[in-house]
Design a protein around this motif. Structure first.
Motif, PDB file in Angstrom:
ATOM      1  N   ALA A  98      32.134  53.694  42.745  1.00 57.59           N
ATOM      2  CA  ALA A  98      33.139  53.624  42.415  1.00 57.59           C
ATOM      3  C   ALA A  98      34.383  54.851  43.652  1.00 57.59           C
ATOM      4  CB  ALA A  98      32.664  55.285  41.215  1.00 57.59           C
ATOM      5  N   GLY A  99      35.691  53.925  42.474  1.00 62.70           N
ATOM      6  CA  GLY A  99      37.056  55.066  43.661  1.00 62.70           C
ATOM      7  C   GLY A  99      37.782  54.151  44.180  1.00 62.70           C
ATOM      8  N   PHE A 100      35.977  52.629  44.501  1.00 56.33           N
ATOM      9  CA  PHE A 100      36.925  51.792  45.491  1.00 56.33           C
ATOM     10  C   PHE A 100      38.180  50.851  44.924  1.00 56.33           C
ATOM     11  CE2 PHE A 100      37.650  46.935  46.433  1.00 56.33           C
ATOM     12  CZ  PHE A 100      37.475  46.814  48.100  1.00 56.33           C
ATOM     13  N   GLU A 101      39.260  51.013  46.234  1.00 55.51           N
ATOM     14  CA  GLU A 101      40.543  50.464  45.832  1.00 55.51           C
ATOM     15  C   GLU A 101      41.153  49.733  47.646  1.00 55.51           C
ATOM     16  OE1 GLU A 101      44.866  52.146  44.518  1.00 55.51           O
ATOM     17  OE2 GLU A 101      42.731  53.194  44.032  1.00 55.51           O
ATOM     18  N   ASP A 102      41.603  48.451  47.181  1.00 54.88           N
ATOM     19  CA  ASP A 102      41.493  47.467  48.738  1.00 54.88           C
ATOM     20  C   ASP A 102      43.006  48.050  48.688  1.00 54.88           C
ATOM     21  OD1 ASP A 102      41.485  46.031  50.332  1.00 54.88           O
ATOM     22  OD2 ASP A 102      40.581  44.569  49.706  1.00 54.88           O
ATOM     23  N   PRO A 103      43.357  48.711  49.763  1.00 60.28           N
ATOM     24  CA  PRO A 103      44.782  48.268  50.197  1.00 60.28           C
ATOM     25  C   PRO A 103      45.453  47.299  50.640  1.00 60.28           C
ATOM     26  CG  PRO A 103      43.321  49.179  52.296  1.00 60.28           C
ATOM     27  CD  PRO A 103      42.037  48.995  50.522  1.00 60.28           C
ATOM     28  N   ASN A 104      43.954  45.889  50.718  1.00 59.13           N
ATOM     29  CA  ASN A 104      45.339  44.931  51.377  1.00 59.13           C
ATOM     30  C   ASN A 104      44.878  43.874  50.184  1.00 59.13           C
ATOM     31  OD1 ASN A 104      45.432  45.798  53.825  1.00 59.13           O
ATOM     32  ND2 ASN A 104      42.927  46.175  53.869  1.00 59.13           N
ATOM     33  N   TRP A 105      46.232  43.221  50.407  1.00 59.35           N
ATOM     34  CA  TRP A 105      46.625  42.001  49.088  1.00 59.35           C
ATOM     35  C   TRP A 105      45.586  40.952  50.231  1.00 59.35           C
ATOM     36  CZ3 TRP A 105      48.566  42.072  44.763  1.00 59.35           C
ATOM     37  CH2 TRP A 105      49.665  43.129  44.184  1.00 59.35           C
ATOM     38  N   CYS A 106      45.217  40.440  49.123  1.00 66.47           N
ATOM     39  CA  CYS A 106      44.853  38.708  49.387  1.00 66.47           C
ATOM     40  C   CYS A 106      45.228  37.691  48.991  1.00 66.47           C
ATOM     41  CB  CYS A 106      42.785  38.910  48.647  1.00 66.47           C
ATOM     42  SG  CYS A 106      41.807  37.470  49.336  1.00 66.47           S
ATOM     43  N   GLU A 107      45.107  37.325  49.664  1.00 62.75           N
ATOM     44  CA  GLU A 107      45.700  35.434  49.253  1.00 62.75           C
ATOM     45  C   GLU A 107      44.816  34.212  49.311  1.00 62.75           C
ATOM     46  OE1 GLU A 107      49.234  34.293  50.203  1.00 62.75           O
ATOM     47  OE2 GLU A 107      50.014  36.341  50.124  1.00 62.75           O
ATOM     48  N   ARG A 108      43.424  34.218  49.236  1.00 63.05           N
ATOM     49  CA  ARG A 108      41.963  33.424  49.101  1.00 63.05           C
ATOM     50  C   ARG A 108      42.420  32.928  47.764  1.00 63.05           C
ATOM     51  NH1 ARG A 108      36.899  33.959  51.767  1.00 63.05           N
ATOM     52  NH2 ARG A 108      36.663  31.566  51.740  1.00 63.05           N
ATOM     53  N   GLY A 109      41.574  31.719  47.465  1.00 62.89           N
ATOM     54  CA  GLY A 109      41.050  31.628  45.725  1.00 62.89           C
ATOM     55  C   GLY A 109      39.227  32.266  46.052  1.00 62.89           C
ATOM     56  N   HIS A 110      39.694  32.305  44.313  1.00 64.49           N
ATOM     57  CA  HIS A 110      38.399  33.142  44.233  1.00 64.49           C
ATOM     58  C   HIS A 110      37.685  32.506  42.902  1.00 64.49           C
ATOM     59  CE1 HIS A 110      38.405  36.188  47.244  1.00 64.49           C
ATOM     60  NE2 HIS A 110      39.136  36.427  46.681  1.00 64.49           N
ATOM     61  N   GLU A 161      45.003  42.707  35.543  1.00 63.67           N
ATOM     62  CA  GLU A 161      43.573  42.240  35.343  1.00 63.67           C
ATOM     63  C   GLU A 161      42.445  43.756  34.709  1.00 63.67           C
ATOM     64  OE1 GLU A 161      44.487  40.434  32.471  1.00 63.67           O
ATOM     65  OE2 GLU A 161      46.421  39.509  32.997  1.00 63.67           O
ATOM     66  N   LEU A 162      41.823  43.417  33.560  1.00 67.72           N
ATOM     67  CA  LEU A 162      40.708  44.539  33.994  1.00 67.72           C
ATOM     68  C   LEU A 162      39.657  43.277  32.861  1.00 67.72           C
ATOM     69  CD1 LEU A 162      39.783  47.317  34.450  1.00 67.72           C
ATOM     70  CD2 LEU A 162      40.170  47.525  32.040  1.00 67.72           C
ATOM     71  N   LEU A 163      38.348  43.373  34.283  1.00 65.98           N
ATOM     72  CA  LEU A 163      37.118  42.290  33.692  1.00 65.98           C
ATOM     73  C   LEU A 163      36.439  43.449  33.603  1.00 65.98           C
ATOM     74  CD1 LEU A 163      37.820  39.402  36.339  1.00 65.98           C
ATOM     75  CD2 LEU A 163      38.551  39.696  34.605  1.00 65.98           C
ATOM     76  N   THR A 164      35.435  43.112  32.731  1.00 67.56           N
ATOM     77  CA  THR A 164      34.080  43.864  32.956  1.00 67.56           C
ATOM     78  C   THR A 164      32.608  42.712  32.729  1.00 67.56           C
ATOM     79  OG1 THR A 164      34.402  43.622  29.833  1.00 67.56           O
ATOM     80  CG2 THR A 164      35.225  45.719  31.130  1.00 67.56           C
ATOM     81  N   VAL A 165      31.251  42.963  32.067  1.00 69.37           N
ATOM     82  CA  VAL A 165      30.676  42.761  32.173  1.00 69.37           C
ATOM     83  C   VAL A 165      30.543  41.545  31.837  1.00 69.37           C
ATOM     84  CG1 VAL A 165      27.532  42.623  31.181  1.00 69.37           C
ATOM     85  CG2 VAL A 165      28.960  44.751  32.557  1.00 69.37           C
ATOM     86  N   GLY A 166      30.400  39.590  32.263  1.00 67.67           N
ATOM     87  CA  GLY A 166      30.216  39.185  31.299  1.00 67.67           C
ATOM     88  C   GLY A 166      31.800  38.607  31.439  1.00 67.67           C
ATOM     89  N   ASP A 167      32.356  39.200  32.109  1.00 63.19           N
ATOM     90  CA  ASP A 167      33.463  38.015  31.781  1.00 63.19           C
ATOM     91  C   ASP A 167      33.928  37.389  33.556  1.00 63.19           C
ATOM     92  OD1 ASP A 167      34.857  39.321  29.587  1.00 63.19           O
ATOM     93  OD2 ASP A 167      35.951  41.046  31.209  1.00 63.19           O
ATOM     94  N   ALA A 168      35.191  36.470  33.360  1.00 60.34           N
ATOM     95  CA  ALA A 168      34.382  35.754  34.912  1.00 60.34           C
ATOM     96  C   ALA A 168      36.586  35.254  34.868  1.00 60.34           C
ATOM     97  CB  ALA A 168      34.378  34.382  35.159  1.00 60.34           C
ATOM     98  N   CYS A 169      36.718  34.783  36.453  1.00 60.31           N
ATOM     99  CA  CYS A 169      38.917  34.813  35.978  1.00 60.31           C
ATOM    100  C   CYS A 169      38.503  33.588  37.367  1.00 60.31           C
ATOM    101  CB  CYS A 169      39.256  35.353  36.204  1.00 60.31           C
ATOM    102  SG  CYS A 169      39.116  36.755  38.049  1.00 60.31           S
ATOM    103  N   VAL A 170      39.201  32.577  37.389  1.00 49.79           N
ATOM    104  CA  VAL A 170      40.050  31.808  38.727  1.00 49.79           C
ATOM    105  C   VAL A 170      40.890  32.463  39.138  1.00 49.79           C
ATOM    106  CG1 VAL A 170      39.939  29.683  38.668  1.00 49.79           C
ATOM    107  CG2 VAL A 170      38.871  29.767  37.578  1.00 49.79           C
ATOM    108  N   ILE A 171      40.685  33.070  40.452  1.00 49.97           N
ATOM    109  CA  ILE A 171      42.256  33.080  41.193  1.00 49.97           C
ATOM    110  C   ILE A 171      42.863  31.653  42.296  1.00 49.97           C
ATOM    111  CG2 ILE A 171      43.466  34.790  42.796  1.00 49.97           C
ATOM    112  CD1 ILE A 171      41.508  36.636  41.756  1.00 49.97           C
ATOM    113  N   ASP A 172      43.751  31.322  41.570  1.00 48.01           N
ATOM    114  CA  ASP A 172      44.170  29.964  43.111  1.00 48.01           C
ATOM    115  C   ASP A 172      44.909  30.748  44.077  1.00 48.01           C
ATOM    116  OD1 ASP A 172      43.688  27.760  40.677  1.00 48.01           O
ATOM    117  OD2 ASP A 172      46.465  28.127  39.985  1.00 48.01           O
ATOM    118  N   PRO A 173      44.531  29.554  45.028  1.00 43.92           N
ATOM    119  CA  PRO A 173      44.678  30.302  46.406  1.00 43.92           C
ATOM    120  C   PRO A 173      46.546  30.092  46.400  1.00 43.92           C
ATOM    121  CG  PRO A 173      43.438  28.257  46.504  1.00 43.92           C
ATOM    122  CD  PRO A 173      43.806  28.450  45.027  1.00 43.92           C
TER     123      PRO A 173
END
Length: 103
Positions: free
Chosen positions: A38-50, A68-80
């Motif tokens: 709880a409280g995690f917030e990444d200060p850095n931007w990432c550009e890897r695909g996931h 975008e908000l993702l909850t249990v059972g949600d999935a997503c694709v982030i392009d490189p």
């Protein structure tokens, strides 16, 4: 053909790059089990695909101009090369299964 077992159940949690992050990873593979407290917030931007699958909790992804908000059972694709960063807006941990790619 090859087969590699990924024994996440028997792996120890190790600290991540952020104090509120921990992970289980298998050497030489682009897969990881992540937990953001709880409280995690990444200060850095990432550009890897996931490819991300939410196992437990709520994940907020900040993308260029939107969230975008993702909850249990949600999935997503982030392009490189798609700038993004993650945060946990909830009062409980969020656990994710992540496959990363750089291509």
């Amino acid at each position: 053909m090859s087969f590699t077992r990924l024994p996440f159940g028997s792996l120890e949690w190790i600290p991540g790059a952020h104090p509120l992050e921990r992970k289980k990873l298998v050497a030489d593979h682009a897969v990881v089990l992540l937990e953001f407290a709880a409280g995690f917030e990444d200060p850095n931007w990432c550009e890897r695909g996931h490819i991300i699958y939410v196992i437990e909790g709520t994940l907020e992804l900040e993308l260029a101009g939107r969230s975008e908000l993702l909850t249990v059972g949600d999935a997503c694709v982030i392009d490189p090369h798609t700038p993004h960063r993650a945060r946990n807006p909830a009062d409980a941990p969020v656990r994710l299964f992540v496959v990363s790619r750089d291509d």
